[in-house]
Design a protein around this motif. Structure first.
Motif, PDB file in Angstrom:
ATOM      1  N   GLY A 186      14.847  -4.340   8.441  1.00 32.24           N
ATOM      2  CA  GLY A 186      15.149  -3.628   9.667  1.00 32.24           C
ATOM      3  C   GLY A 186      14.031  -2.752  10.194  1.00 32.24           C
ATOM      4  N   GLY A 187      12.801  -2.944   9.685  1.00 33.30           N
ATOM      5  CA  GLY A 187      11.662  -2.179  10.160  1.00 33.30           C
ATOM      6  C   GLY A 187      10.871  -2.954  11.199  1.00 33.30           C
ATOM      7  N   THR A 188       9.722  -2.415  11.588  1.00 30.97           N
ATOM      8  CA  THR A 188       8.845  -3.080  12.549  1.00 30.97           C
ATOM      9  C   THR A 188       7.934  -4.044  11.805  1.00 30.97           C
ATOM     10  OG1 THR A 188       8.852  -1.096  13.924  1.00 30.97           O
ATOM     11  CG2 THR A 188       7.128  -2.726  14.366  1.00 30.97           C
ATOM     12  N   PRO A 189       8.039  -5.356  12.065  1.00 32.50           N
ATOM     13  CA  PRO A 189       7.284  -6.343  11.285  1.00 32.50           C
ATOM     14  C   PRO A 189       5.781  -6.102  11.261  1.00 32.50           C
ATOM     15  CG  PRO A 189       8.968  -7.436  12.577  1.00 32.50           C
ATOM     16  CD  PRO A 189       8.962  -6.000  13.013  1.00 32.50           C
ATOM     17  N   VAL A 190       5.198  -5.746  12.413  1.00 29.85           N
ATOM     18  CA  VAL A 190       3.747  -5.580  12.444  1.00 29.85           C
ATOM     19  C   VAL A 190       3.301  -4.377  11.599  1.00 29.85           C
ATOM     20  CG1 VAL A 190       3.626  -4.116  14.509  1.00 29.85           C
ATOM     21  CG2 VAL A 190       1.724  -5.662  13.963  1.00 29.85           C
ATOM     22  N   LEU A 191       4.155  -3.359  11.493  1.00 28.16           N
ATOM     23  CA  LEU A 191       3.830  -2.224  10.619  1.00 28.16           C
ATOM     24  C   LEU A 191       3.906  -2.647   9.159  1.00 28.16           C
ATOM     25  CD1 LEU A 191       5.569   0.830  12.347  1.00 28.16           C
ATOM     26  CD2 LEU A 191       3.213   0.022  12.556  1.00 28.16           C
ATOM     27  N   LYS A 231      -7.200   4.234  -6.909  1.00 26.86           N
ATOM     28  CA  LYS A 231      -7.733   3.567  -5.713  1.00 26.86           C
ATOM     29  C   LYS A 231      -7.835   2.061  -5.992  1.00 26.86           C
ATOM     30  CE  LYS A 231     -11.744   4.011  -2.620  1.00 26.86           C
ATOM     31  NZ  LYS A 231     -13.088   4.644  -2.474  1.00 26.86           N
ATOM     32  N   VAL A 232      -6.653   1.453  -6.155  1.00 24.14           N
ATOM     33  CA  VAL A 232      -6.577   0.067  -6.631  1.00 24.14           C
ATOM     34  C   VAL A 232      -5.791  -0.785  -5.640  1.00 24.14           C
ATOM     35  CG1 VAL A 232      -5.806  -1.438  -8.493  1.00 24.14           C
ATOM     36  CG2 VAL A 232      -6.657   0.858  -9.013  1.00 24.14           C
ATOM     37  N   GLY A 233      -6.289  -1.991  -5.381  1.00 26.71           N
ATOM     38  CA  GLY A 233      -5.600  -2.922  -4.495  1.00 26.71           C
ATOM     39  C   GLY A 233      -4.497  -3.687  -5.209  1.00 26.71           C
ATOM     40  N   TYR A 234      -3.748  -4.436  -4.413  1.00 29.77           N
ATOM     41  CA  TYR A 234      -2.578  -5.147  -4.965  1.00 29.77           C
ATOM     42  C   TYR A 234      -2.644  -6.646  -4.690  1.00 29.77           C
ATOM     43  CZ  TYR A 234      -0.672  -0.677  -6.198  1.00 29.77           C
ATOM     44  OH  TYR A 234      -0.495   0.549  -6.793  1.00 29.77           O
ATOM     45  N   GLN A 235      -3.851  -7.200  -4.820  1.00 31.35           N
ATOM     46  CA  GLN A 235      -3.995  -8.648  -4.740  1.00 31.35           C
ATOM     47  C   GLN A 235      -3.216  -9.300  -5.886  1.00 31.35           C
ATOM     48  OE1 GLN A 235      -6.510  -6.465  -4.600  1.00 31.35           O
ATOM     49  NE2 GLN A 235      -7.731  -6.886  -2.764  1.00 31.35           N
ATOM     50  N   GLY A 236      -2.607 -10.435  -5.591  1.00 30.70           N
ATOM     51  CA  GLY A 236      -1.888 -11.162  -6.637  1.00 30.70           C
ATOM     52  C   GLY A 236      -0.564 -10.556  -7.036  1.00 30.70           C
ATOM     53  N   THR A 237      -0.024  -9.639  -6.207  1.00 28.84           N
ATOM     54  CA  THR A 237       1.278  -9.034  -6.506  1.00 28.84           C
ATOM     55  C   THR A 237       2.262  -9.328  -5.382  1.00 28.84           C
ATOM     56  OG1 THR A 237       0.731  -6.919  -5.455  1.00 28.84           O
ATOM     57  CG2 THR A 237       0.186  -7.160  -7.786  1.00 28.84           C
ATOM     58  N   VAL A 238       3.531  -9.219  -5.690  1.00 22.63           N
ATOM     59  CA  VAL A 238       4.584  -9.511  -4.719  1.00 22.63           C
ATOM     60  C   VAL A 238       5.533  -8.325  -4.563  1.00 22.63           C
ATOM     61  CG1 VAL A 238       6.622 -10.948  -4.311  1.00 22.63           C
ATOM     62  CG2 VAL A 238       4.492 -12.011  -5.059  1.00 22.63           C
ATOM     63  N   LEU A 239       6.037  -7.821  -5.687  1.00 21.20           N
ATOM     64  CA  LEU A 239       7.033  -6.747  -5.635  1.00 21.20           C
ATOM     65  C   LEU A 239       6.532  -5.455  -4.987  1.00 21.20           C
ATOM     66  CD1 LEU A 239       8.943  -7.090  -9.028  1.00 21.20           C
ATOM     67  CD2 LEU A 239       9.704  -7.751  -6.757  1.00 21.20           C
ATOM     68  N   PRO A 240       5.286  -5.014  -5.222  1.00 21.96           N
ATOM     69  CA  PRO A 240       4.844  -3.763  -4.606  1.00 21.96           C
ATOM     70  C   PRO A 240       4.947  -3.763  -3.089  1.00 21.96           C
ATOM     71  CG  PRO A 240       3.367  -4.338  -6.385  1.00 21.96           C
ATOM     72  CD  PRO A 240       4.292  -5.501  -6.192  1.00 21.96           C
ATOM     73  N   VAL A 241       4.552  -4.851  -2.437  1.00 20.77           N
ATOM     74  CA  VAL A 241       4.600  -4.875  -0.975  1.00 20.77           C
ATOM     75  C   VAL A 241       6.040  -4.978  -0.469  1.00 20.77           C
ATOM     76  CG1 VAL A 241       4.303  -7.385  -0.725  1.00 20.77           C
ATOM     77  CG2 VAL A 241       3.549  -5.850   1.088  1.00 20.77           C
ATOM     78  N   ILE A 242       6.912  -5.639  -1.233  1.00 17.83           N
ATOM     79  CA  ILE A 242       8.323  -5.685  -0.842  1.00 17.83           C
ATOM     80  C   ILE A 242       8.933  -4.287  -0.923  1.00 17.83           C
ATOM     81  CG2 ILE A 242      10.616  -6.547  -1.468  1.00 17.83           C
ATOM     82  CD1 ILE A 242       9.325  -9.128  -2.365  1.00 17.83           C
ATOM     83  N   GLY A 243       8.618  -3.565  -2.012  1.00 16.89           N
ATOM     84  CA  GLY A 243       9.096  -2.194  -2.152  1.00 16.89           C
ATOM     85  C   GLY A 243       8.563  -1.302  -1.049  1.00 16.89           C
ATOM     86  N   ALA A 244       7.281  -1.466  -0.708  1.00 20.34           N
ATOM     87  CA  ALA A 244       6.675  -0.665   0.352  1.00 20.34           C
ATOM     88  C   ALA A 244       7.319  -0.960   1.706  1.00 20.34           C
ATOM     89  CB  ALA A 244       5.178  -0.939   0.409  1.00 20.34           C
ATOM     90  N   ALA A 245       7.601  -2.233   1.981  1.00 22.26           N
ATOM     91  CA  ALA A 245       8.237  -2.609   3.251  1.00 22.26           C
ATOM     92  C   ALA A 245       9.637  -2.024   3.356  1.00 22.26           C
ATOM     93  CB  ALA A 245       8.290  -4.131   3.370  1.00 22.26           C
ATOM     94  N   PHE A 246      10.339  -1.986   2.232  1.00 19.44           N
ATOM     95  CA  PHE A 246      11.684  -1.385   2.226  1.00 19.44           C
ATOM     96  C   PHE A 246      11.610   0.099   2.577  1.00 19.44           C
ATOM     97  CE2 PHE A 246      15.068   0.893  -0.022  1.00 19.44           C
ATOM     98  CZ  PHE A 246      16.193   0.251   0.481  1.00 19.44           C
ATOM     99  N   VAL A 247      10.664   0.818   1.941  1.00 18.78           N
ATOM    100  CA  VAL A 247      10.502   2.250   2.230  1.00 18.78           C
ATOM    101  C   VAL A 247      10.075   2.457   3.678  1.00 18.78           C
ATOM    102  CG1 VAL A 247       9.123   4.297   1.684  1.00 18.78           C
ATOM    103  CG2 VAL A 247      10.017   2.855  -0.163  1.00 18.78           C
ATOM    104  N   LEU A 248       9.196   1.595   4.178  1.00 14.56           N
ATOM    105  CA  LEU A 248       8.756   1.688   5.568  1.00 14.56           C
ATOM    106  C   LEU A 248       9.942   1.574   6.524  1.00 14.56           C
ATOM    107  CD1 LEU A 248       6.426   1.552   7.748  1.00 14.56           C
ATOM    108  CD2 LEU A 248       6.674  -0.940   7.579  1.00 14.56           C
ATOM    109  N   ALA A 249      10.784   0.563   6.298  1.00 20.19           N
ATOM    110  CA  ALA A 249      11.936   0.349   7.188  1.00 20.19           C
ATOM    111  C   ALA A 249      12.883   1.540   7.168  1.00 20.19           C
ATOM    112  CB  ALA A 249      12.670  -0.929   6.780  1.00 20.19           C
ATOM    113  N   LYS A 250      13.164   2.067   5.981  1.00 26.90           N
ATOM    114  CA  LYS A 250      14.071   3.209   5.876  1.00 26.90           C
ATOM    115  C   LYS A 250      13.453   4.453   6.498  1.00 26.90           C
ATOM    116  CE  LYS A 250      17.074   0.699   3.895  1.00 26.90           C
ATOM    117  NZ  LYS A 250      18.215   0.214   4.719  1.00 26.90           N
ATOM    118  N   THR A 251      12.137   4.605   6.337  1.00 27.47           N
ATOM    119  CA  THR A 251      11.446   5.759   6.926  1.00 27.47           C
ATOM    120  C   THR A 251      11.520   5.710   8.451  1.00 27.47           C
ATOM    121  OG1 THR A 251       9.919   5.839   5.050  1.00 27.47           O
ATOM    122  CG2 THR A 251       9.251   6.994   7.051  1.00 27.47           C
TER     123      THR A 251
END
Length: 480
Positions: A186-191, A231-251
């Protein structure tokens, strides 16, 4: 079928699902009538199964789905709307209605599955391109002791181009996931895409180098008000970005309750991205990276440490999860493995799932062979069996095998046998694809023959065991 027959068929279906007052909404796909009901316990599956024209039924994802076949389903649906006085809705709208019936765990699993569905075409294309690149770079596949580009150097640059094309979707996977996850939540896809891009920014330590940096104690950090943030990237991961998108939408939702509408397009994106990105590097990323690693390591342990036994276990458990809809929970670990294809070499789960699907098809086709005098069951079993061989198992599982029970048990045995062989031979896929006979196109070139052998084992074992079970059942009936 005549108009009168369609009316009668539709009336029988309505009565079989608990009557008009038990129906919330309905839609249809190419072959199935999908109904959301108030109370699923009122469904009389035995009565529905005996209705002329019904090829099978099953309950999944909050929807009771009745298999009618192409063409007929359109006629029945239109008559269904007339008799129930419902408004026409699409599949996506029906899914939203059905999701309200699911518990929290089921909603989470459904959301995870929904995130990846729109991304699959990109991953399949990348996987096939990767397979094409493997054909050009695999030693001894076409030329003894040499690669194609080694024997024909003029193809070297072409192989390099294909390799770049193949890797792109996986390199930028967090951006794709961020976009669709934000949309689902339910968040903004481009964000969401922006958050995904931030997580793989080139100024960060590459996620693939994180493990070695930890061992060497050289992980770079930001020092913010006395707090150290990796200061670490998240290449090769899936769950971190899903969790971040969830927090973004709720925020975003919370901010829009307080920010004036005239400032919404300026202030909301600013604060939502600032908070979500910061919180991602502080907490979401580190925690979800560990969870994702646990999932991936668990799957890899099952296949590479237990070997054929682990593959057999997965082959038995997978169809049981399909019945409950819990197989969606496996999508995340599969994506995590594919996101690390450069280091892991491919996913061992695809071949096992394909063996399971082919086993279900073999069981249905064995029923087709056995039920020589039952015209309706033969019609259902033949179509369902072929569909399963191509990767679509619901008609076979729910319309044939579970109904008779012993074919489903036989399919579990055949699935275990085929899966054990595929695991023993280390059959790996390079992307998602149709988990059946056509799935050979996403298998590593050096494993393609072994993939087909694994499916052949699953088919033959299941077909034979189904017939043996049928003979045993007939023998018991005669004794009784």
């Amino acid at each position: 079928m005549s108009k009168l027959d369609i009316k009668q068929l539709t009336k029988q279906i309505i009565d079989g699902v608990g009557g008009e007052e038990n129906i919330v909404s309905a839609a249809h796909c190419s072959t199935r009538l999908r109904i959301v009901l108030k109370d699923d316990s009122l469904i009389e599956t035995d009565i529905v199964a005996e209705i002329d024209g019904v090829k099978g039924s099953f309950n999944n994802g909050g929807q009771f789905q009745i298999i009618l076949g192409t063409g007929l389903v359109n006629q029945v649906y239109q008559e269904f709307l007339v008799q129930t006085d419902l408004s026409e809705v699409g599949k996506e709208e029906l899914k939203e209605i059905a999701s309200s019936k699911l518990n929290i765990a089921q909603r989470i699993l459904k959301a995870l599955a929904d995130v990846f569905v729109p991304i699959l075409p990109a991953l399949v294309a990348s996987g096939l391109l990767m397979g094409l690149n493997n054909l050009l770079t695999a030693e001894g596949l076409f030329v003894s002791g040499e690669t194609v580009i080694g024997a024909y150097p003029q193809f070297a640059d072409l192989a390099e181009m294909i390799n770049i094309f193949a890797n792109t979707a996986f390199v930028f996977l967090p951006i794709l996931i961020g976009f669709y996850a934000a949309k689902i939540f339910g968040g903004t896809p481009v964000l969401g895409a922006v958050i995904g891009a931030i997580m793989i920014h080139p100024d960060l330590l590459n996620g693939y180098s994180y493990g070695q940096a930890v061992l060497d104690n050289t992980v770079p950090v930001w020092n913010v008000f006395g707090f150290e943030i990796a200061k670490v990237g998240y290449q090769g991961t899936v769950l971190p970005v899903i969790g971040a998108a969830f927090v973004l939408a709720k925020t975003e939702k919370v901010l829009r309750k307080f920010i004036p509408m005239m400032l919404d397009n300026i202030i909301t994106p600013l604060l939502a991205v600032l908070f979500t990105a910061s919180f991602t590097f502080i907490a979401i990323g580190p925690v979800m990276r560990v969870v994702g690693d646990w999932m991936t390591n668990g799957v890899m342990w099952l296949f590479f440490e237990l070997g054929p036994i682990g593959g057999a276990i997965y082959g038995v458990v997978y169809p049981l999860l399909v019945i409950t809809g819990m197989h969606h929970s496996l999508v995340t670990s599969e994506m995590q493995i594919l996101a690390n294809i450069e280091t892991l070499g491919g996913s061992p789960t695809f071949a096992v799932v394909a063996a399971s699907n082919v086993a279900q098809g073999a069981a249905a086709l064995a029923v087709f062979y056995l039920f020589k005098k039952d015209v309706k069951m033969k019609a259902i079993a033949s179509a369902a069996g072929i569909s399963a061989l191509l990767g679509i198992t619901e008609p076979a599982v729910f319309g044939v095998n579970l109904k008779l029970k012993y074919p489903f048990v036989a399919a579990l045995i055949g699935s275990a046998a085929g899966a054990a062989y595929a695991t023993w031979r280390e059959v790996l896929s390079v992307s998602q694809g149709p988990a059946g006979l056509p799935g050979v196109i996403v298998i590593r070139p050096q494993s393609m023959v072994q993939y087909m052998v694994a499916l052949g084992i699953a088919f033959v074992v299941t077909f034979v065991v189904t017939i043996l079970f049928a003979k045993m059942s007939q023998g018991k009936s005669k004794l009784n």
